[in-house]
Design an enzyme around this catalytic site. Sequence first.
Site, PDB file in Angstrom:
ATOM      1  CB  CYS A 278     -11.455 -41.204  11.393  1.00 29.03           C
ATOM      2  SG  CYS A 278     -12.702 -40.366  12.680  1.00 29.03           S
TER       3      CYS A 278
ATOM      4  CG  HIS B 155     -11.579 -44.200  14.865  1.00 23.76           C
ATOM      5  ND1 HIS B 155     -11.031 -43.096  14.165  1.00 23.76           N
ATOM      6  CD2 HIS B 155     -10.799 -45.497  14.171  1.00 23.76           C
ATOM      7  CE1 HIS B 155     -10.083 -43.672  13.463  1.00 23.76           C
ATOM      8  NE2 HIS B 155     -10.022 -44.890  13.336  1.00 23.76           N
TER       9      HIS B 155
END
Length: 393
Positions: A63, A347
């Site tokens: 990510c 994230h």
Amino acid sequence: MENSCETLCRSLVVHNGLQSESVDISQSVLYTSLMGLLLVADKKADIPLGSGQVGLRNVGNTCFLNSVVQCLSHTRGLRDYCLTKAYLQDKHSKQEPVLMNAFTQVLSRLWDTEGKDTVVNPSRFYSTFKEAVPYFSGYSQQDAQEFLRFLLDRLHTEINRRPAKCPPGTDTAEPKHKCFRLSEQAAVMWKKYLQRDDSRIVDLFSGQLRSSLHCSVCSHYSNTFDVFCDLSLPIPKRSGDKVSLKECLDLFSQVEKLDAENAPMCERCCRRTASTKRLTIQRFPKVIVIHLNRFTTSRYSISKSTVCVTFPINNLDLGPYGPVDCGPVLYNLYAVCYHSGTVNMGHYTACCQDEDGWWYYNDSSVQQVPVDQLQSSQAYVLFYQLNNSSLRK
Ligand SMILES: [Zn+2]
């Protein structure tokens, strides 16, 4: 025409880091630069583009890569340069630009006019990157800002317009600048930098920082100039749940007192003296990448600040951090990289702007997002583009 010329002149002045009252660029230099700018404008090809509203598959903790690629994919000057493959003519090296090719391949699928893909797999690009930068091997979660720095640096090396090694004789000894004015000193240092490092990455992202040191004993000022590709800003520690980007910039650029033991040698006193130091932006880049330094490393651990930093979407004025009297220097936001979660379990996502508004990129998913939802305590890296028309007073 007169107006646009004035705009160009002003932008030249700002890009050269000159102060408005000390503009004395010769007519011919100005003319050549203007012609150069006009030619660049003419060369801007009309590339057929898809929507760009295409996600990137997460191929195992990637990510950090996906969010950065989306932000760069919305950096028009870089995207168009890749898609037209202009770098193949520009680069000096005879070597295959493997990473640039792999990056371009990802971009061309993200911007495909037929919209064949709803999700693009970045595996090939990622493995090419890890081969080029072995530091990133392994599958642990990486830092997006660090990845961005390594990626831009590596792409720059591949598409540098200058030879990797300067031919002998061109690398002259450090010149003495004492007779020069500040803006001239800075221009000399910048020119010296461009003799070795000159690429589209530099055109877009590189600026010049000035560090000025003031000796409290003899009042001597000395300046050093460093090239930067992003500003890493400290977040002020204080009670309250919100700080502004301006407060971070103020802290970054505030006058710092150095006692004699910690100060560098004063050039005139020839010894360490109590001094003050201040950082300012001497030369503004077209794109300014602002890193909100949320992670602090202590002896045993890394901690993350979750303070909400508020930032302007339009008209971020960096003039107050530039050369004296440079006037307003306005930037508009076009992409944000976010970090959510903790140091170890985080994230990354991104929000990027196109003609239709703002889009939220969360790996393979893409959703429209209202502009008032961009501000968040997770904002981590901000991408701002210089608003050229604002340079006209
Ligand atoms: Zn001194």
